[in-house]
Design an enzyme around this catalytic site. Structure first.
Site, mmCIF file in Angstrom:
data_model
loop_
_atom_site.group_PDB
_atom_site.id
_atom_site.type_symbol
_atom_site.label_atom_id
_atom_site.label_comp_id
_atom_site.label_asym_id
_atom_site.label_seq_id
_atom_site.Cartn_x
_atom_site.Cartn_y
_atom_site.Cartn_z
ATOM 1 N N GLU A 160 -13.417 4.659 -3.983
ATOM 2 C CA GLU A 160 -12.022 4.881 -3.639
ATOM 3 C C GLU A 160 -11.333 5.772 -4.657
ATOM 4 O O GLU A 160 -11.378 5.495 -5.856
ATOM 5 C CB GLU A 160 -11.341 3.501 -3.609
ATOM 6 C CG GLU A 160 -9.951 3.491 -3.109
ATOM 7 C CD GLU A 160 -9.868 3.847 -1.635
ATOM 8 O OE1 GLU A 160 -10.731 3.432 -0.842
ATOM 9 O OE2 GLU A 160 -8.912 4.554 -1.285
ATOM 10 N N ASP A 161 -10.714 6.827 -4.163
ATOM 11 C CA ASP A 161 -9.879 7.682 -5.013
ATOM 12 C C ASP A 161 -10.604 8.251 -6.235
ATOM 13 O O ASP A 161 -10.061 8.313 -7.337
ATOM 14 C CB ASP A 161 -8.578 6.948 -5.407
ATOM 15 C CG ASP A 161 -7.606 6.902 -4.214
ATOM 16 O OD1 ASP A 161 -7.986 7.363 -3.120
ATOM 17 O OD2 ASP A 161 -6.485 6.406 -4.384
ATOM 18 N N ASN A 190 -0.256 12.078 1.315
ATOM 19 C CA ASN A 190 0.448 10.908 0.784
ATOM 20 C C ASN A 190 0.826 11.149 -0.666
ATOM 21 O O ASN A 190 0.171 11.933 -1.347
ATOM 22 C CB ASN A 190 -0.486 9.689 0.827
ATOM 23 C CG ASN A 190 -0.739 9.218 2.232
ATOM 24 O OD1 ASN A 190 0.150 9.202 3.051
ATOM 25 N ND2 ASN A 190 -1.986 8.839 2.502
ATOM 26 N N LYS A 218 -5.984 -2.213 -1.570
ATOM 27 C CA LYS A 218 -6.913 -2.073 -0.434
ATOM 28 C C LYS A 218 -7.547 -3.414 -0.093
ATOM 29 O O LYS A 218 -7.741 -3.738 1.077
ATOM 30 C CB LYS A 218 -7.999 -1.043 -0.752
ATOM 31 C CG LYS A 218 -7.452 0.372 -0.711
ATOM 32 C CD LYS A 218 -8.192 1.241 0.283
ATOM 33 C CE LYS A 218 -7.332 2.386 0.740
ATOM 34 N NZ LYS A 218 -8.028 3.514 1.308
ATOM 35 N N ARG A 234 -8.202 10.448 -8.677
ATOM 36 C CA ARG A 234 -7.411 11.094 -7.608
ATOM 37 C C ARG A 234 -6.706 9.998 -6.832
ATOM 38 O O ARG A 234 -7.132 9.607 -5.750
ATOM 39 C CB ARG A 234 -8.342 11.933 -6.723
ATOM 40 C CG ARG A 234 -7.631 12.932 -5.864
ATOM 41 C CD ARG A 234 -7.816 12.695 -4.391
ATOM 42 N NE ARG A 234 -7.378 11.359 -4.012
ATOM 43 C CZ ARG A 234 -7.369 10.887 -2.776
ATOM 44 N NH1 ARG A 234 -7.792 11.622 -1.791
ATOM 45 N NH2 ARG A 234 -6.965 9.660 -2.492
ATOM 46 N N TYR A 279 0.835 -1.192 0.000
ATOM 47 C CA TYR A 279 0.000 0.000 0.000
ATOM 48 C C TYR A 279 0.877 1.253 0.000
ATOM 49 O O TYR A 279 2.020 1.204 -0.451
ATOM 50 C CB TYR A 279 -1.062 -0.050 1.121
ATOM 51 C CG TYR A 279 -2.210 0.783 0.680
ATOM 52 C CD1 TYR A 279 -2.965 0.421 -0.434
ATOM 53 C CD2 TYR A 279 -2.466 2.013 1.269
ATOM 54 C CE1 TYR A 279 -3.936 1.247 -0.937
ATOM 55 C CE2 TYR A 279 -3.448 2.840 0.762
ATOM 56 C CZ TYR A 279 -4.180 2.463 -0.340
ATOM 57 O OH TYR A 279 -5.131 3.296 -0.856
ATOM 58 N N ASP A 288 -13.988 5.702 1.390
ATOM 59 C CA ASP A 288 -12.927 5.606 2.381
ATOM 60 C C ASP A 288 -12.111 6.890 2.487
ATOM 61 O O ASP A 288 -11.634 7.236 3.565
ATOM 62 C CB ASP A 288 -11.998 4.434 2.037
ATOM 63 C CG ASP A 288 -11.005 4.191 3.151
ATOM 64 O OD1 ASP A 288 -11.458 4.020 4.302
ATOM 65 O OD2 ASP A 288 -9.786 4.215 2.889
ATOM 66 N N ASP A 289 -11.958 7.611 1.383
ATOM 67 C CA ASP A 289 -11.155 8.844 1.420
ATOM 68 C C ASP A 289 -11.818 9.888 2.302
ATOM 69 O O ASP A 289 -11.141 10.706 2.927
ATOM 70 C CB ASP A 289 -10.983 9.412 0.004
ATOM 71 C CG ASP A 289 -10.472 8.346 -0.936
ATOM 72 O OD1 ASP A 289 -9.413 7.785 -0.642
ATOM 73 O OD2 ASP A 289 -11.165 8.041 -1.923
HETATM 74 P P1 NAD Z 1 -8.732 16.531 -2.504
HETATM 75 O O1 NAD Z 1 -8.241 16.728 -3.871
HETATM 76 O O2 NAD Z 1 -10.160 16.197 -2.284
HETATM 77 O O3 NAD Z 1 -8.436 17.858 -1.636
HETATM 78 C C1 NAD Z 1 -7.226 18.541 -1.621
HETATM 79 C C2 NAD Z 1 -7.462 19.874 -0.948
HETATM 80 O O4 NAD Z 1 -6.214 20.530 -0.788
HETATM 81 C C3 NAD Z 1 -8.352 20.814 -1.706
HETATM 82 O O5 NAD Z 1 -9.200 21.489 -0.815
HETATM 83 C C4 NAD Z 1 -7.391 21.829 -2.314
HETATM 84 O O6 NAD Z 1 -7.987 23.099 -2.442
HETATM 85 C C5 NAD Z 1 -6.324 21.858 -1.246
HETATM 86 N N1 NAD Z 1 -5.047 22.327 -1.774
HETATM 87 C C6 NAD Z 1 -4.426 21.957 -2.899
HETATM 88 N N2 NAD Z 1 -3.289 22.656 -3.037
HETATM 89 C C7 NAD Z 1 -3.196 23.456 -1.965
HETATM 90 C C8 NAD Z 1 -2.265 24.423 -1.544
HETATM 91 N N3 NAD Z 1 -1.174 24.699 -2.246
HETATM 92 N N4 NAD Z 1 -2.491 25.064 -0.394
HETATM 93 C C9 NAD Z 1 -3.592 24.781 0.335
HETATM 94 N N5 NAD Z 1 -4.507 23.893 -0.007
HETATM 95 C C10 NAD Z 1 -4.317 23.245 -1.153
HETATM 96 O O7 NAD Z 1 -7.808 15.437 -1.857
HETATM 97 P P2 NAD Z 1 -8.058 14.627 -0.500
HETATM 98 O O8 NAD Z 1 -8.738 13.352 -0.780
HETATM 99 O O9 NAD Z 1 -8.656 15.523 0.505
HETATM 100 O O10 NAD Z 1 -6.560 14.253 -0.120
HETATM 101 C C11 NAD Z 1 -5.634 15.257 0.252
HETATM 102 C C12 NAD Z 1 -4.357 14.601 0.748
HETATM 103 O O11 NAD Z 1 -4.638 13.847 1.916
HETATM 104 C C13 NAD Z 1 -3.720 13.641 -0.253
HETATM 105 O O12 NAD Z 1 -2.332 13.833 -0.277
HETATM 106 C C14 NAD Z 1 -4.042 12.283 0.312
HETATM 107 O O13 NAD Z 1 -3.039 11.339 0.010
HETATM 108 C C15 NAD Z 1 -4.074 12.554 1.797
HETATM 109 N N6 NAD Z 1 -4.883 11.570 2.511
HETATM 110 C C16 NAD Z 1 -4.323 10.947 3.588
HETATM 111 C C17 NAD Z 1 -5.026 9.997 4.269
HETATM 112 C C18 NAD Z 1 -4.414 9.338 5.463
HETATM 113 O O14 NAD Z 1 -3.355 9.699 5.849
HETATM 114 N N7 NAD Z 1 -5.026 8.404 6.096
HETATM 115 C C19 NAD Z 1 -6.296 9.643 3.850
HETATM 116 C C20 NAD Z 1 -6.860 10.302 2.751
HETATM 117 C C21 NAD Z 1 -6.142 11.277 2.096
#
Ligand code: NAD
Length: 551
Positions: free
Chosen positions: A244-245, A407, A173, A155, A102, A267-268
């Site tokens: 997912e994603d 991530n 997953k 995504r 993963y 899940d996200d």
């Molecule tokens: P998403 O695309 O839905 O949201 C991203 C957000 O970040 C948006 O609101 C965007 O406006 C904002 N953004 C982008 N560039 C930016 C910047 N320069 N400054 C400020 N804000 C900015 O994505 P998501 O699903 O919310 O995922 C976001 C991150 O979280 C990813 O890197 C993902 O890998 C990580 N994530 C981690 C976990 C975990 O650790 N368990 C779980 C899910 C997602």
């Protein structure tokens, strides 16, 4: 258990199936008696090995691989040859294997999927298949699918649109469903909805595995998803659908549309929310402050950020707080700046959290002005929790809570080492991708990984065992409590907000119980309630041992 329609007239697998079907193959572990009785004598090297010997052989070769991607390819190869051995290796070595099967390695595998492709896994359904999606799902050879992880690849982790290459994610997953919660592989189905890709490099890559055209959008996309969901419910009425994603333009909409119609979740949004809430609960045991006094500032207001914020609000309300007051404790900075009422550019999912506050243009200023107790990075933008910003968090709080969840590792807002160094070791830190322990001034700090794998496998197991008709936010909230309860005082002493991964099966069993309890309490379970729910969860778990073919 023989799970395929076998070509031999007797229904018993043929020799070649025994040796080449990963669900049946035992390799050198076929016993002498089996070799004689099943006609395998001579088709295998003569010495019989135990599964423990085979695990040693796999580990020796795994550790010789030169890169993480090579390790990934090696493990996927094993999964396609010998399923029981694959899961035994994963289960015995979760800390070492999880970052390969993963995040973060799976991200790199998706980026290069077309170039490392060896053997198909899962089901690919394309935009061109509209009108015959049900027929394609019928092609899947298993009869009792209970959990489907589906992506449209738009995504992938923090890596954006990877099109059909996103298949690495559902595959990974579902591997974790089996490894972490013992969901039998026969019940799992990875699906990629190949609606195209807008990534030019993929469209121009002759080795890209998906349909080389732009993404399907608008009503045609929605109709395609609707046909898919209806077809799944027809072919596999007991299956849970895990979205997912998907990009957030679709994720929130699809979740709202389907969460009550079919047993489904995202899940996200919801799994991430639950794992982050569990980390927050653990941090409160260290800071001693109640949840109601937290002020949480998110950097990033997408699926992860909004999902976490909403679940924290539910948890605050469950503790007796007024909903408006709870919403007032949650703040967001996105790529434009503070999410506030004066903004006219806000997407629907951000609007409920837009506060009556003057606009602030930067995260640093937001930290100074809002003085949060907890900072959560879910922006996908690396190195944005800078030294001055983290130092400011440490000035405001004795024990600042800082989660850098983006991530893969290359996208983390800051590293564990930076966070501990810039806060004199006072930060309660968690990350999305794993970081090694950090020794600072002689003290060892263990960064917890807010890995969704703590939550979704247990949620799935609980929902499967009680045959839940819906997966609710309350289930994710209770799952967060169940996860936090598994964190010991000695985990907390090292700063670790999550239990060791080694205990994941036990953790998943407790989460499954919490989820099933909600289902029974709310009348959302089809199966009668067993007397001992925990035992029922443990009994339902698949253990990767070889079956005897002679019984
Ligand atoms: P998403 O695309 O839905 O949201 C991203 C957000 O970040 C948006 O609101 C965007 O406006 C904002 N953004 C982008 N560039 C930016 C910047 N320069 N400054 C400020 N804000 C900015 O994505 P998501 O699903 O919310 O995922 C976001 C991150 O979280 C990813 O890197 C993902 O890998 C990580 N994530 C981690 C976990 C975990 O650790 N368990 C779980 C899910 C997602």
């Amino acid at each position: 258990m023989f799970r395929k329609k076998h070509s031999h007239a007797s229904g018993f697998p043929t020799r070649m199936e025994l040796l080449h079907d990963p669900a049946l193959n035992k390799g050198s572990a076929f016993t002498d008696k089996e070799r004689d009785a099943l006609g395998l004598r001579g088709l295998l090297p003569p010495r019989v090995h135990t599964i423990a010997d085979q695990v040693d052989r796999v580990l020796e070769n795994f550790r010789k691989q030169p890169t993480d991607l090579a390790k990934y390819i090696f493990l996927i190869g094993l999964q396609s040859r010998n399923e029981a051995l694959f899961f035994q290796v994963i289960l015995n070595n979760l800390d070492e294997m999880m970052p390969i099967v993963y995040t973060p390695t799976v991200g790199q595998a998706c980026v290069e999927y077309g170039h490392i492709f060896r053997k198909p896994r899962g089901l690919f359904i394309t935009a061109e298949d509209r009108g015959r999606i049900e027929d394609i799902i019928w092609n899947w050879p298993e009869e009792d699918v209970r959990i489907i992880v589906v992506t449209d690849g738009e995504r992938i982790l923090g890596l954006g649109d990877q099109g059909a290459n996103g298949m690495g994610i559902p595959v990974g997953k579902l591997t974790l469903y089996t490894a972490c919660a013992g969901v039998h592989p026969v019940h799992t189905l990875p699906i990629t909805l190949d609606v195209g890709t807008d990534r030019e490099e993929l469209l121009n890559d002759p080795l890209y595995i998906g349909m080389p055209h732009k993404r399907l959008r608008g009503p045609a996309y929605d109709e395609f998803i609707e046909e898919f969901v209806v077809a799944v419910k027809k072919v596999y009425p007991k299956a849970i659908i895990q979205f997912e994603d998907f990009a957030n333009r679709n994720a929130f909409r699809l979740l709202a549309k389907y969460r009550e119609r079919v047993c489904s979740f995202n899940d996200d949004i919801q799994g991430t929310a639950s794992v982050a809430l569990a980390g927050l609960f653990s941090s409160l045991r260290v800071t001693g402050l109640p949840l109601s006094q937290q002020k949480i500032l998110f950097f990033g207001a997408g699926e992860a950020g909004i999902g976490i914020g909403e679940l924290i609000v539910s948890a605050m309300v469950a503790e007796g707080m007024d909903r408006q007051a709870a919403m007032g404790r949650i703040w967001y900075v996105d790529s434009t700046g503070l999410v506030c009422k004066t903004r006219t550019d806000l997407a629907a999912h951000k609007k409920p959290f837009a506060h009556d506050h003057p606009f602030i243009g930067s995260l640093a200023e937001a930290v100074d002005k809002l003085e949060p107790t907890c900072l959560i990075g879910v922006s996908g933008t690396p190195q944005t929790f800078t030294k001055p910003l983290v130092e400011a968090m440490a000035r405001i709080n004795t024990r600042p809570v800082i989660f850098a969840l983006s991530n893969p590792t290359s996208k983390a807002e800051c590293t564990a080492e930076q966070c501990y160094a810039w806060t004199e070791g006072r930060a309660l830190f968690a990350s999305g991708s794993p970081f090694d322990p950090v020794v600072l001034n002689g003290k060892r700090h263990v960064p917890g990984q807010g890995n969704n794998a703590y939550i979704f496998p247990g949620v799935g197991l609980g929902a499967i065992v009680c045959e839940a008709t819906q997966i609710t936010d309350e289930m994710f909230s209770r799952a967060a409590h169940a996860l936090a309860e598994q964190v010991t005082e000695s985990d907390l002493e090292t700063g670790c907000l999550y239990p060791p991964l080694k205990q994941i099966r036990k953790v998943s069993a407790h989460i499954a119980v919490a989820v099933a309890e909600v289902a029974y309490d709310e009348g959302l379970a089809l199966k009668p309630r067993p007397d001992d729910l925990l035992q029922a969860m443990k009994d339902a778990m698949y253990n990767p041992a070889y079956v005897s073919y002679l019984d």
